[in-house]
Structure formats: structure tokens, C-alpha cells
Write an enzyme that holds these catalytic residues in place. Sequence first.
Site, mmCIF file in Angstrom:
data_model
loop_
_atom_site.group_PDB
_atom_site.id
_atom_site.type_symbol
_atom_site.label_atom_id
_atom_site.label_comp_id
_atom_site.label_asym_id
_atom_site.label_seq_id
_atom_site.Cartn_x
_atom_site.Cartn_y
_atom_site.Cartn_z
ATOM 1 N N GLY A 12 -2.405 -6.912 6.448
ATOM 2 C CA GLY A 12 -2.872 -6.023 7.596
ATOM 3 C C GLY A 12 -2.918 -4.783 7.091
ATOM 4 N N HIS A 13 -3.515 -3.804 8.141
ATOM 5 C CA HIS A 13 -3.711 -2.434 7.689
ATOM 6 C C HIS A 13 -2.311 -1.510 7.701
ATOM 7 C CE1 HIS A 13 -4.564 -1.410 12.087
ATOM 8 N NE2 HIS A 13 -3.908 -2.485 11.921
ATOM 9 N N ASN A 14 -2.199 -0.761 6.714
ATOM 10 C CA ASN A 14 -0.963 0.027 6.553
ATOM 11 C C ASN A 14 0.437 -0.697 6.344
ATOM 12 O OD1 ASN A 14 -2.703 1.605 8.629
ATOM 13 N ND2 ASN A 14 -1.399 3.044 7.455
ATOM 14 N N SER B 97 1.141 -2.761 9.493
ATOM 15 C CA SER B 97 2.368 -1.445 9.333
ATOM 16 C C SER B 97 3.513 -2.167 9.241
ATOM 17 C CB SER B 97 2.523 -1.015 10.813
ATOM 18 O OG SER B 97 1.271 -0.093 10.953
#
Lengths: 344, 344, 344
Positions: free
Chosen positions: A240-242, A260
Amino acid sequence: MEFTAAQIAGFLKGTVEGNPEEKVFNLSKIDEGRPGTLTFLANPKYTPFIYSTEASVIVVNNDFAATQPVAGTLIRVEDAYSSFATLLAMFDQSKAGNTGISAQALIDPSSQLGERVSVGAFTVIGKNVVIGNNVLIHPQVFIGNNVTIGEDSKLYPGVKVYHDCIIGNGCTLHSGVVIGSDGFGFAPLAGNDYQKIPQLGNVILEDLVEIGSNTTIDRATLGSTIIRKGVKLDNLIQVGHNAEIGENTVIAAQSGISGSTKIGRNCMIGGQVGIIGHITIADDVKIGAGSGIEASITQPGAIMLGAPAIEINKARRNFIHWRNLDEIVRKIYSIEKQLKKSHE
Amino acid sequence: MEFTAAQIAGFLKGTVEGNPEEKVFNLSKIDEGRPGTLTFLANPKYTPFIYSTEASVIVVNNDFAATQPVAGTLIRVEDAYSSFATLLAMFDQSKAGNTGISAQALIDPSSQLGERVSVGAFTVIGKNVVIGNNVLIHPQVFIGNNVTIGEDSKLYPGVKVYHDCIIGNGCTLHSGVVIGSDGFGFAPLAGNDYQKIPQLGNVILEDLVEIGSNTTIDRATLGSTIIRKGVKLDNLIQVGHNAEIGENTVIAAQSGISGSTKIGRNCMIGGQVGIIGHITIADDVKIGAGSGIEASITQPGAIMLGAPAIEINKARRNFIHWRNLDEIVRKIYSIEKQLKKSHE
Amino acid sequence: MEFTAAQIAGFLKGTVEGNPEEKVFNLSKIDEGRPGTLTFLANPKYTPFIYSTEASVIVVNNDFAATQPVAGTLIRVEDAYSSFATLLAMFDQSKAGNTGISAQALIDPSSQLGERVSVGAFTVIGKNVVIGNNVLIHPQVFIGNNVTIGEDSKLYPGVKVYHDCIIGNGCTLHSGVVIGSDGFGFAPLAGNDYQKIPQLGNVILEDLVEIGSNTTIDRATLGSTIIRKGVKLDNLIQVGHNAEIGENTVIAAQSGISGSTKIGRNCMIGGQVGIIGHITIADDVKIGAGSGIEASITQPGAIMLGAPAIEINKARRNFIHWRNLDEIVRKIYSIEKQLKKSHE
């Protein structure tokens, strides 16, 4: 290609037990060994096959102790598995040479290609892309604007890299990998609708990262989703993002790392593991296949299993209780009944 | 781009607390904030960073109460998260303009393209396709015969849409998405063989649907697999044939919806959830990550967790029991022993 | 197309109950049946719809016993589901004819194509490939060097087949499928680094294999990953290196088969199942959705469920205990308390 057992032992710094002049022409699996082939024994599960294999030469660990006669010639080495890997690389026919730049690739003139770069047919390379020496880009790959790819990396057919992402040296991306698609971010609006959060960050793969087919790594909302040096991701994984995955961490197929989350170095994560977002996993952590991680793991070297995951030995005892749960529950009812009776 | 805190507060209808002339040039994450950037605080997990961030301006919720001095200038708004999303959209550089129709795309002359449509290189558009205004089709996309795509939709590199499918207005499909592949239907024959059930239906995506990379949505056997208005699907999700997903439902990565299941509106479904076929999920249902749904959920607004899923608070208590299961079982054995003794 | 109930009954070797002259023009689902359409009833879940459907003709099993009047004409057959499949095939419009060899495909001159082969635009066919008669290769497909594809197989847009793999007769590969990417094999080196084990084997698909979109099948390290005759794999499945799946085994979406595992014939494996590596599953085994298999299953015909999986009836009882676990644990505490009291 033809080698004697003695030649291979010399190359591997091992010792021959049997006929040093035994010849091999190819490699084989121990349970499918044919005369004229070399095989190896590392996983104890395969030990019985060493007594029946027809392979002519077998690489084994120094501490292997035969309990029956072995027909083939043995080469004893410190680590049979990594020795065999070295031999595989020697025999590897798949090292496709430089095939040059296809006339049917579409490469924006603003992009810079290093020396000995190959670009396959129907590949698209966008604006201001920088590609290092010896990079091998197969057909039907998409490289978005402003992407950077380090030296010696390989992108297999159909890989997609969105704009602004950075790929290090010596990386391998298998078919269907998607790097830098939008993170899953939507802000709720009045009336159950959602507003898309633009995803302005990127993905950074450091050096020596290998990514299995159809794995997806989303770009950061801001900043970067980071896959550190030496990370190995299997097929069909979601990052997932970050998120950030630490150096030399290895993750098996179909696992998912939510947005994250930061994973430490040298972790080993099994297949179909799910890790929620916004948590931290310490270094050297091991997580068993199918586990669900719903909170940070702060102890380096922890070994976890289950959904939700707990310390592995505890989980294994619990799995035994799960197998016997019906008997355990019946026991409780019987105790309850007994007690009621004794109170009557 | 350069804005003052006062300008941004005006734009967001917020109030400035600190220096209204503070200037920002870019956006940042709160834990990576640099001078000259604007950041935001919405998730309480990140509250500690507001006291250490170097970001010059921070967007916070109206009800944020600092417990220590904050160095940056605050802008208080009703909803920091959605305000920040608005700013992201302002700063978004990724809005690729109209790039026109590539000479290296293959477009059947029977197809109709609206105004300001872009079609990338090596994209194939089949017969009788109808594409609305402002649609952006990236390179290497496949659009089968008789497909319809509404206005303002975006198809990223490598998306595949099989024949007869319908995509609404304002939809976004990320790389590797497959729309309309055959549903998994086979009728058993004598002798353990299977006969393929032809899949004659299609897939309908209504307006404002977003689909993450490498997600697959199978066509219906007959009729349609339907993804209603505003649905957001993350990466690597499977939607089986004849399924239906209700308006504004959001599903996280790697979840699977089996064939003929109908999911209500405004549901929120976590990652790696599995939902069996031929069941119904009511509106406003929430399902925790990793859950397994084996029966219809008829109560609107139910919140479920676990495999099999049960009411979330019950599941959370059970997860605590799972952590302590070994102690609980030992307790039972000890009780049993005690009772036996007392009977002797 | 227009048929009477009598014509269809003759074709299916069924018996008409009602008006043999009833005409149908199309097919429908029983819950969406319109006048002039033919539908079927096989799944008992849909029985209530037979009393309300507007479909003119309904195919049912011989043993269907109506409990209320049915408006439509019935055709009784031995197996309604497979009879309907036969009718679907009759009505199937999707059988795209031979479209020939696209001028925009890139086919190495050393490859041999059979008769009536279609190759779509932007497809790449490597060196020494052999393709049988009537094979349909859609656009944007990649076929590596030395691949063999049998007669009558279909490869949908974007399929990727790596070098040296073998695909049998009558196979169907949906979009995004990756055949023959590298197995996940790395030997640990000193200092936490890994050495890649070259993957020199291949993948063999025998005849009549169907593979769903975005499924990945890794090549063997040595030897072959083998998918036997008649196997059906759904979408987003992972098959690890050196695995073998037996004849006519069917696996639902998002399941993962780890490396070197051998699955028997005629197995049925649900969705999101995980199977660890280096084990054996007997013939005719059934595994419920979401299960985790951590050890060999040696009993043919075993039916397993749960993670870890146990015999299905035991698992179902345990799932009921899971639902009641909190009450069960409270009971234990209450018993404990009672006992303490009685000892005071």
C-alpha cells in the site's frame, strides 16, 4: 557442457566421495535424477531419495551421514543449497544477451538510455526517463515520465512503471508487476460519496530488489513508498501507499502490506499474510503463512503465527487446541453437568 | 507555486493561528515536514509529530487542542483530511493533458470516439466501441468489441476490457485491471471431466468507479456483473460472475467476492476478506480485514469480524480468548483433575 | 434464433411439461426471466423463483417437484445445469472467428504457426516457437523463445508466457495470466544478503487447462511445474515452482499453492486457500474456502476446512464453538469460581 566430479568439487571447494572421474552433463532434481546429471540434497525431507536417485553426482552438506549405501558419487560442501545455486547459475541458459533497441518500441527523445540497453517491441518509454547501462527491458513494458532505472536491472514483458518512480541497480521485475499506481485514498464527503485524494508521491525501489509477477506497489500520497535494498517480493503481493519494507526482507506470495506500515530489515514473511496499516514491524521478525498482523511488533526477532498473530509456540499449541476444540467444549459441558448433579 | 497561510485559509474557509504571512511552496507528510511546506494532522496516531514537525503550516481539525507548543502556523478547518485532499488536487502535477490519438494505436474504423479523447501507443480498440468525451486511454490497453466507455474516464497502461462491457462516466481503471474475463463456470461431466459453461453476459461499471491495479472482474454467465456508482475497489481484488456491488461501497486490497453475491450500498470491506457466492450483504455493513463471510448479512449497519465473521465486539473478545487459549485449556484440565480427585 | 420447447427438449433428450409449441428467442437467469426466454433451475437456492419467473420455458432436473403452480413450460432433463451449459454454447456469440495474423504482430521467422492460427496486434512471438492449428492469440500477448502451444488453444489479450514453457491442446488463458516467471528461490548469503537461485525449468500445461485472469504459475527451478489435463484455475491464483496439480482438479480464486507441492486428481479447492510447500494432497480431496493446509492430506476423498484445516464436520462444530467462545470461556470462569467457593 561436461564436467567431472573432481572439477566441480574443485570449483565448489568441496571433497569428493566416490569416483572423481564421474562425468555430468546437466542438472536434475534428486527425485528425478538421471545418469549423467548432478543433483543436490539440502532439505532433509528429500533424504530418502539419495538412496534411489539415478543421478551420477550428488552435492551434500558436510554433515550428511548416510544410513544406507549411496550409488552416486558425493561432493561434500559446507552449504549444499548455495553451492547448487552457484552451479545453476553456471548452467543458466536464460541469460538473454543484449537484443538492442526494437524499432517497434516508442521512446520519447527526451529520455536517456545507457550503454548496452535493450528495449523490446511495443514498449513505451515516456519523457525524461533515465535508464542505466545494461538494463534489459522486454516487450510491452510501460515506463512513465521521469522514471529512473539503475544499471543491470531487468523488466520482464508487460511490467508497468508509473511516472516519477525510481528503480535501483540490479532489480528484477517480473511480468504484470505494477509500480506506482495510485494509493487507495478517498475522503468521505456528505451523502456517502467519496473525494479522491490525489496521490502525488512515488515508489522507490533500492538496489537488488526482485518482484514477482502481478505484484502491485502503490505510490505514496506524498513522499515515497520505499522498498529497501535486497528485498525479495514473491507473486501477487500488495504493498500500500507510503509503506516501507526494510533491507533484505523476504515476503512470500499473496501477502498484503497496508498503507504507511514500516517493516524492518531481514524479516521473513510467509504467504497470504495480511498486515494492517500505520504499524511498525521490528527487524529480523518472522511471520508464518496466513497470519494476520493487527498491531506493531516491537521485539526484534519475534516469531509470530496466527490470525491475529501471537508468539509462534503459543500459536502452535493453540492450533492443537483448535483441532481438539470440540472435545474440549464437550469436557466443559460434562464438568458443568457433573457440578449441577453434585449440587442437587 | 507559492501561497501564504492566509491565502490557503481563505481558500479552505479556515482560521489562521500563528503567522498569516507564513509562505509555503509544497506539501509534506507531518513526520517528514520541511520548512516551506504545508502539512496536515487528521489521524490521532500522528499527533506527536505536530510538536516536532518542521513544516511551516499545519492544517488541523477545529477541535485540535495542543498539549505542547507548536512551532508552525495552524489553519483550523472543519475536516483537515478532506481539506488537505483539496490542496493535493490543487498541487497535482499528474493531470496529464490530452495527448491525442497515437499513430501506433489500432482503432477499428467502426468505433466512435468523442471529443478530446486520448489513445496511447499499442492500444487496441475493437469493433463498434463507443468512447465518450475527454476519455484518457493510456498505451497498451485492450478494448474489446462493442464496449462503451463514458465521459472523463481514465484507463491506465495495460488495462484489458473484454467485449460487450460497459464503463460509466468518470471511472478510473489502473494498470493490469481485467474487466469481463470469463466467469468460473464448469458443469461436471461423466468421468470427472468438466464442460465449460459459456459466459455470455457482461460487466457494467456505473459512474465514478475506481479500480485498483491487477483487480479482476468476471463477466456474468447471463445478464451482468454490476459495480454500482461510486464504488472504490483496491488492488488485486476478485469479483466473480454475476456479483453486484452497491453504490459507494469501498473494498480494500486482495478481497474476493464470489459469484452471484450482492453487496449493499455504503459498505466498507477490509483487505483479504473472502465472501462466498450466492449471498446478500445489507447496506452500510462494515467487515474487518481478513474476515470470511459464509452467510448473508441481513442487518444493515452490522459490523463483522473474523473467519467465520461474527459481530465485531464478540470477535474482539474471542481474539483475546484466542491469545489466552492455552491458559484457558490448562484451566479446564486442572478443573477436571480437581473434580476427579474430589470424587476419589 | 427461435426454438420451440419441443425442439429444445428433443435436442436435450428431455420431456416437455406444458406447451410444447412455446417459443424462446434468448436465455435468461431465473430471477430475471422475461417472456420469450428460456431459463433453468439447478441450485435449490433459486427454487422460489420458478414460481415467479416470467421466462417461458424452464429446464429442470427430472426429480424437481413443484409445490406451487409454475407458469412456464418445463423441460425435464437428467442434469439441468449441464443441459443449460449445452444451450449456452449453442447461443454463444463470443466464438470469434479466425482473424488472421495481424501485420502489427512481431513474429520471429524461426517460429512455426499451424493452420488457421490468429495472432493479434502488438503480440510478440519469440524464436523457435511452435503453435498448433486453430490457435487464437489475442493482441498484446508475449510468447517467449522455444514455447510450444497445442491445437485449439486461446490466449486472451496480455497473456505472458516465458521461454521454454509448453501449453497443451484446447487450453484457455485469460488476460494477465503469467506462465513461467521465475520461482521464488534465494539462498541466504553471509550478512543477510541473498543469492538468486536461477530458475532453469519450465511450466507444462497439459490439454484442456483453463486459467483465470491474472493468475501466475512459476517455472520450476529444475524440471517442470505441471498442470495436468483438465485442470481449471480461477483468477489471481499463485502456483509456486515445481508444484504439480492433478487431472481435473478445480481451484477457486486467490488460492495459493506453494512450491514443490503435489495435488492429486479431481480435487476441489475453494477460494483463498493457502497450501504450504513440499506436501502432497491425495486424489478427490475437497478443501473449503479460506482454509490453510500445513501438512500432507493422505486420505483420498478427505473433506477439509479451517486454518489449519481439519475434517469438515469437526471444523463446522468448531466454528459454532468459535461463535460461542465468549460464553464458553465465561462458563469456565464461573465453574472455577464455583469450585473455589465449594473449597472454602
